[in-house]
Design a protein around this motif. Structure first.
Motif, PDB file in Angstrom:
ATOM      1  N   UNK A 270       0.834  -1.203   0.000  1.00 29.82           N
ATOM      2  CA  UNK A 270       0.000   0.000   0.000  1.00 29.82           C
ATOM      3  C   UNK A 270       0.872   1.258   0.000  1.00 29.82           C
ATOM      4  N   UNK A 271       0.295   2.340  -0.486  1.00 24.78           N
ATOM      5  CA  UNK A 271       0.956   3.642  -0.445  1.00 24.78           C
ATOM      6  C   UNK A 271      -0.105   4.735  -0.498  1.00 24.78           C
ATOM      7  N   UNK A 272       0.143   5.819   0.231  1.00 20.97           N
ATOM      8  CA  UNK A 272      -0.756   6.969   0.249  1.00 20.97           C
ATOM      9  C   UNK A 272       0.099   8.228   0.301  1.00 20.97           C
TER      10      UNK A 272
ATOM     11  N   UNK B 234       8.234   1.473  -2.028  1.00 15.85           N
ATOM     12  CA  UNK B 234       9.117   2.530  -2.498  1.00 15.85           C
ATOM     13  C   UNK B 234       8.400   3.354  -3.561  1.00 15.85           C
ATOM     14  N   UNK B 235       8.927   4.520  -3.876  1.00 17.99           N
ATOM     15  CA  UNK B 235       8.246   5.387  -4.835  1.00 17.99           C
ATOM     16  C   UNK B 235       9.253   6.350  -5.466  1.00 17.99           C
ATOM     17  N   UNK B 236       8.790   7.021  -6.503  1.00 15.67           N
ATOM     18  CA  UNK B 236       9.615   8.009  -7.198  1.00 15.67           C
ATOM     19  C   UNK B 236       8.887   9.344  -7.215  1.00 15.67           C
ATOM     20  N   UNK B 237       9.587  10.390  -6.765  1.00 23.73           N
ATOM     21  CA  UNK B 237       9.059  11.753  -6.836  1.00 23.73           C
ATOM     22  C   UNK B 237       9.518  12.371  -8.151  1.00 23.73           C
TER      23      UNK B 237
ATOM     24  N   UNK C 145       3.893  26.858 -13.529  1.00 26.12           N
ATOM     25  CA  UNK C 145       3.107  25.741 -13.007  1.00 26.12           C
ATOM     26  C   UNK C 145       4.016  24.528 -12.862  1.00 26.12           C
ATOM     27  N   UNK C 146       3.943  23.913 -11.663  1.00 20.22           N
ATOM     28  CA  UNK C 146       4.706  22.700 -11.389  1.00 20.22           C
ATOM     29  C   UNK C 146       3.754  21.512 -11.382  1.00 20.22           C
ATOM     30  N   UNK C 147       4.213  20.420 -11.957  1.00 21.68           N
ATOM     31  CA  UNK C 147       3.474  19.154 -11.872  1.00 21.68           C
ATOM     32  C   UNK C 147       4.273  18.207 -10.991  1.00 21.68           C
ATOM     33  N   UNK C 148       3.653  17.797  -9.876  1.00 22.86           N
ATOM     34  CA  UNK C 148       4.284  16.872  -8.945  1.00 22.86           C
ATOM     35  C   UNK C 148       3.601  15.509  -9.104  1.00 22.86           C
ATOM     36  N   UNK C 149       4.397  14.510  -9.414  1.00 23.14           N
ATOM     37  CA  UNK C 149       3.879  13.152  -9.594  1.00 23.14           C
ATOM     38  C   UNK C 149       4.667  12.215  -8.687  1.00 23.14           C
ATOM     39  N   UNK C 150       3.956  11.398  -7.929  1.00 22.02           N
ATOM     40  CA  UNK C 150       4.608  10.390  -7.098  1.00 22.02           C
ATOM     41  C   UNK C 150       4.095   9.026  -7.544  1.00 22.02           C
ATOM     42  N   UNK C 151       5.012   8.175  -7.917  1.00 26.70           N
ATOM     43  CA  UNK C 151       4.645   6.869  -8.460  1.00 26.70           C
ATOM     44  C   UNK C 151       5.163   5.780  -7.543  1.00 26.70           C
TER      45      UNK C 151
END
Length: 315
Positions: A186-188, A229-232, A307-313
């Motif tokens: 899980x991840x949030x 784990x994740x990628x910013x 404008x910034x786009x923040x994506x966490x995968x």
């Protein structure tokens, strides 16, 4: 004749006396003979998700059989393999707390008879011709436990007691049962901007610098909860520059992104891989993300934006 008659009578009396001595033993209640017929493995059917709040408890069954005389009885369970207190399943160095209850309302935990009463026991009675008695109990894994994904287990000893005057007495049988659950991956992710917390979706906030000054910083926080784990990933619409609006449309002000003290240029998409919080025995990773203003000396007066786009995968 009279002598032989007397001897025969004496013999009959002696026989009757012997029968009178044996009669009470034959009239005593037979010893209670009960055993566990089946205690199924306590396996929680759904993968455990700490963010799935309000799940119902899981119902389990236990069957007691009699091999002779029946009696009132009670069933309890010890605290498992972990130290006394809340029950815990284990997986490597990690643990996952769980509870067993006597009923679906989860008001009374299922324990052993060390308390002396039956409030925390299952109780039953054999009457008539029935040879088995089925009881149920309930299990629950409390919400909010962020643990490593995988299979967790404990061993619990179930204890069958004879009830004597409503009090647990002799132990009639015991059975060691495996308790098992699987924790899901899980991840949030949440973003905190100016104290306002939002899930990472859509437009989550605005940073207003007011009058731009070289070296000025503003930022926000990213909180990652889970066992993955994740990628910013951060992407700038204008390649790491504030672009002038209106009369300042031909002017730009450069800036850099600073993530946890690490400076990143946004000429292209920036990526930062991160280990799961649970890798370091935490439930939460916190990241500080800041924008640092570059040289404003040549900038034309006016309004600027990017404008910034923040994506966490999750990985």
């Amino acid at each position: 004749m009279s002598v032989r008659h007397a001897s025969l009578l004496a013999g009959l009396l002696a026989g009757l006396a012997g029968a009178a001595i044996l009669a009470p033993a034959q009239g005593e209640a037979a010893a209670c003979r009960l055993r566990f017929e089946s205690v199924n493995q306590v396996q929680f059917p759904r993968q455990y998700d700490p963010f799935d709040n309000g799940k119902p408890s899981t119902r389990f069954e236990i069957a007691v059989a009699r091999d002779g005389a029946g009696c009132d009885f009670a069933v309890g369970a010890d605290s498992g393999q972990q130290p006394a207190g809340m029950r815990r399943m284990a997986s490597g160095d990690g643990t996952l707390a769980y509870m067993l209850y006597t009923g679906a309302n989860r008001s009374r935990p299922l324990l052993d008879a060390s308390g002396g009463g039956t409030e925390t026991l299952l109780t039953g009675r054999f009457n008539g011709n029935k040879d088995t008695d089925e009881l149920d109990f309930h299990g629950e894994i409390p919400d909010g436990q962020v643990v490593s994904a995988g299979r967790y287990a404990d061993m619990v000893t179930f204890i069958l007691y004879e009830l004597e005057g409503g009090i647990p007495g002799a132990v009639l049988d015991t059975r060691m049962i495996r308790v098992e659950a699987v924790a899901a991956p899980v991840a949030s992710f949440e973003v905190v901007v100016d104290g306002a917390r939002r899930k990472l979706q859509g437009t989550v906030g605005k940073l207003d610098f007011g009058e731009l000054e070289t070296g000025e910083r503003l930022g926000f926080d990213l909180e990652a909860t889970g066992n993955l784990g994740y990628e910013i990933e951060i992407e700038s619409e204008n390649g790491g520059q504030f672009v002038g609006q209106g009369e300042a449309k031909d002017s730009v002000v450069p800036y850099v992104i600073v993530i946890d003290g690490r400076v990143l240029q946004l000429g292209q998409r920036a990526r930062v891989p991160v280990e799961a919080a649970t890798t370091n025995r935490r439930s939460l990773n916190q990241h500080r993300i800041e924008i640092e203003i570059g040289d404003t000396a040549g900038a034309v007066a006016g309004k600027y934006r990017d404008d910034l786009t923040l994506t966490v995968t999750a990985q």
